[in-house]
Design a protein around this motif. Structure first.
Motif, PDB file in Angstrom:
ATOM      1  N   GLN A 136       0.825  -1.204   0.000  1.00 47.29           N
ATOM      2  CA  GLN A 136       0.000   0.000   0.000  1.00 47.29           C
ATOM      3  C   GLN A 136       0.863   1.259   0.000  1.00 47.29           C
ATOM      4  O   GLN A 136       0.554   2.254  -0.675  1.00 47.29           O
ATOM      5  N   ALA A 137       1.953   1.227   0.760  1.00 42.34           N
ATOM      6  CA  ALA A 137       2.864   2.377   0.777  1.00 42.34           C
ATOM      7  C   ALA A 137       3.401   2.639  -0.635  1.00 42.34           C
ATOM      8  O   ALA A 137       3.468   3.793  -1.082  1.00 42.34           O
ATOM      9  N   ARG A 138       3.763   1.591  -1.320  1.00 40.56           N
ATOM     10  CA  ARG A 138       4.266   1.742  -2.690  1.00 40.56           C
ATOM     11  C   ARG A 138       3.186   2.280  -3.613  1.00 40.56           C
ATOM     12  O   ARG A 138       3.447   3.104  -4.492  1.00 40.56           O
ATOM     13  N   ALA A 139       1.939   1.811  -3.409  1.00 42.09           N
ATOM     14  CA  ALA A 139       0.836   2.283  -4.236  1.00 42.09           C
ATOM     15  C   ALA A 139       0.591   3.775  -4.028  1.00 42.09           C
ATOM     16  O   ALA A 139       0.198   4.492  -4.961  1.00 42.09           O
ATOM     17  N   PHE A 140       0.838   4.244  -2.816  1.00 44.81           N
ATOM     18  CA  PHE A 140       0.704   5.671  -2.518  1.00 44.81           C
ATOM     19  C   PHE A 140       1.883   6.482  -3.078  1.00 44.81           C
ATOM     20  O   PHE A 140       1.850   7.708  -3.085  1.00 44.81           O
ATOM     21  N   GLY A 141       2.923   5.788  -3.507  1.00 41.47           N
ATOM     22  CA  GLY A 141       4.099   6.470  -4.020  1.00 41.47           C
ATOM     23  C   GLY A 141       5.126   6.794  -2.965  1.00 41.47           C
ATOM     24  O   GLY A 141       6.053   7.580  -3.207  1.00 41.47           O
ATOM     25  N   ALA A 142       4.993   6.185  -1.783  1.00 41.39           N
ATOM     26  CA  ALA A 142       5.950   6.435  -0.706  1.00 41.39           C
ATOM     27  C   ALA A 142       7.251   5.700  -0.993  1.00 41.39           C
ATOM     28  O   ALA A 142       7.260   4.493  -1.212  1.00 41.39           O
TER      29      ALA A 142
END
Length: 238
Positions: A175-181
């Motif tokens: 999810q963090a990656r999906a948010f671009g974090a």
């Protein structure tokens, strides 16, 4: 209002960011209506479960620094922590270790306890690592910290002896990656705003006020309108 925070328990700026957010929340008039939930992130997915070097030695090796240069960098964040009331004088000895099991316990705390208990465990893990240079890959250490934070010892042992919540840890990271974090700490407020890094408390305060205003709009007053006759909860004063 809900604040979702992605962080790691061996990330110094995650701890600093948490403390700065808490200072902003302490001054926020709607603090009792704010939910804070912590999510997993692994700074180093390849970190060992049996420590063979300190975090300081890892920094020197990874970034091509001398041990003195790495120690100086650590001293900088130790000084920042001190300004926020945290004693990290032993942090130079903190080991470089895997944190998956610590994150699994944080998921246990949230599911079987509450966001409050998860926050207590988060604080306890951060203190153990930065304040006591504890090995957070050790099940003995994790058990002591988790039970001290109020978790049931039987459930803690069950989780540590299994792969429970491992999927939840991976889902958080996805999810963090999906948010671009690309780094942590990473804060998401009401699924509206994403904020990266240990921002100053003033920035967090402005963000809280902005989101609250957007989600709880106040009706504008009609120009020229004055107090007029109306009925209230006690009836109509005719």
């Amino acid at each position: 209002m809900r604040i979702d925070i992605w962080s790691d328990v061996v990330c110094p700026w995650c701890s600093v960011g948490k403390k700065r957010l808490e200072r902003a929340l302490a001054d926020f008039p709607h603090r009792d209506e704010v939910e804070v939930v912590y999510h997993s992130f692994l700074l180093d997915p390849s970190a060992p479960t049996e420590p063979f070097e300190t975090a300081q030695q890892m920094l020197a090796r990874k970034y091509g620094l001398s041990l003195e240069e790495a120690a100086e960098k650590q001293s900088g964040v130790i000084a920042v922590a001190a300004e926020l009331g945290m004693d990290w004088s032993r942090h130079h000895d903190s080991p470089h270790v895997d944190t998956v099991d610590a994150h699994r316990l944080l998921h246990l705390a949230l599911e079987e306890g509450s966001q409050g208990q998860q926050g207590v465990l988060k604080d306890a893990l951060l203190h153990a690592y930065f304040g006591e240079a504890a090995n957070l890959a050790s099940h003995d250490v994790l058990r002591a910290v988790a039970v001290g934070a109020g978790l049931d010892v039987g459930r803690v042992d069950e989780v540590l002896a299994s792969e429970d919540y491992a999927d939840a840890v991976l889902a958080d990271i996805a999810q963090a990656r999906a948010f671009g974090a690309t780094g942590v700490p990473f804060f998401v407020v009401d699924n509206r705003y994403g904020v990266s890094g240990a921002q100053p408390s003033e920035v967090f305060g402005q963000l809280l006020d902005q989101v609250w205003t957007e989600t709880h709009p106040v009706l504008a007053t009609v120009p020229g309108a004055t107090e007029a006759e109306a009925c209230g909860p006690d009836g109509c004063p005719i």
